[in-house]
Design a protein around this motif. Structure first.
Motif, short mmCIF file in Angstrom:
data_model
loop_
_atom_site.label_atom_id
_atom_site.label_comp_id
_atom_site.label_asym_id
_atom_site.label_seq_id
_atom_site.Cartn_x
_atom_site.Cartn_y
_atom_site.Cartn_z
N SER A 1 32.88 65.19 12.25
CA SER A 1 32.52 63.82 11.93
C SER A 1 33.32 63.37 10.72
N TYR B 1 30.04 59.14 11.17
CA TYR B 1 30.47 58.83 12.53
C TYR B 1 30.89 60.13 13.22
N ILE C 1 37.15 58.66 16.66
CA ILE C 1 35.80 58.39 16.19
C ILE C 1 34.99 57.91 17.37
N ASP C 2 33.83 58.56 17.60
CA ASP C 2 33.00 58.29 18.76
C ASP C 2 31.97 57.23 18.42
N ASP C 3 32.29 55.98 18.74
CA ASP C 3 31.36 54.88 18.50
C ASP C 3 31.67 53.78 19.49
N GLU C 4 30.65 53.10 19.94
CA GLU C 4 30.81 52.04 20.94
C GLU C 4 31.27 50.71 20.36
N GLY C 5 31.08 50.51 19.07
CA GLY C 5 31.36 49.22 18.46
C GLY C 5 32.83 48.97 18.21
#
Length: 64
Positions: A7, A15, A27-31
């Motif tokens: 992370s 994140y 980076i694993d994020d939907e936004g």
């Protein structure tokens, strides 16, 4: 040295992140957002870090 990321931390928010086979950090994020990294988590240890003008993530590893 090869680093496998767990992370990254930006402005106090953790994140989830992974390193692909080419060494690219994802980076694993939907936004849809911009992250300014100030720390990275490697093997459960938090290190100071930043991204330089060439897009490289620099981590300040402890020399102890």
């Amino acid at each position: 040295m090869s680093v496998e990321f767990e992370s990254v931390i930006a402005d106090g928010v953790i994140y989830p992140a992974v390193t692909d086979d080419d060494g690219v950090l994802w980076i694993d994020d939907e936004g849809d957002f911009e992250v300014v990294v100030d720390h990275a988590v490697v093997d459960g240890v938090i290190y100071e870090a930043h991204v330089d003008e060439d897009g490289r993530l620099l981590i300040y590893l402890d020399e102890d």
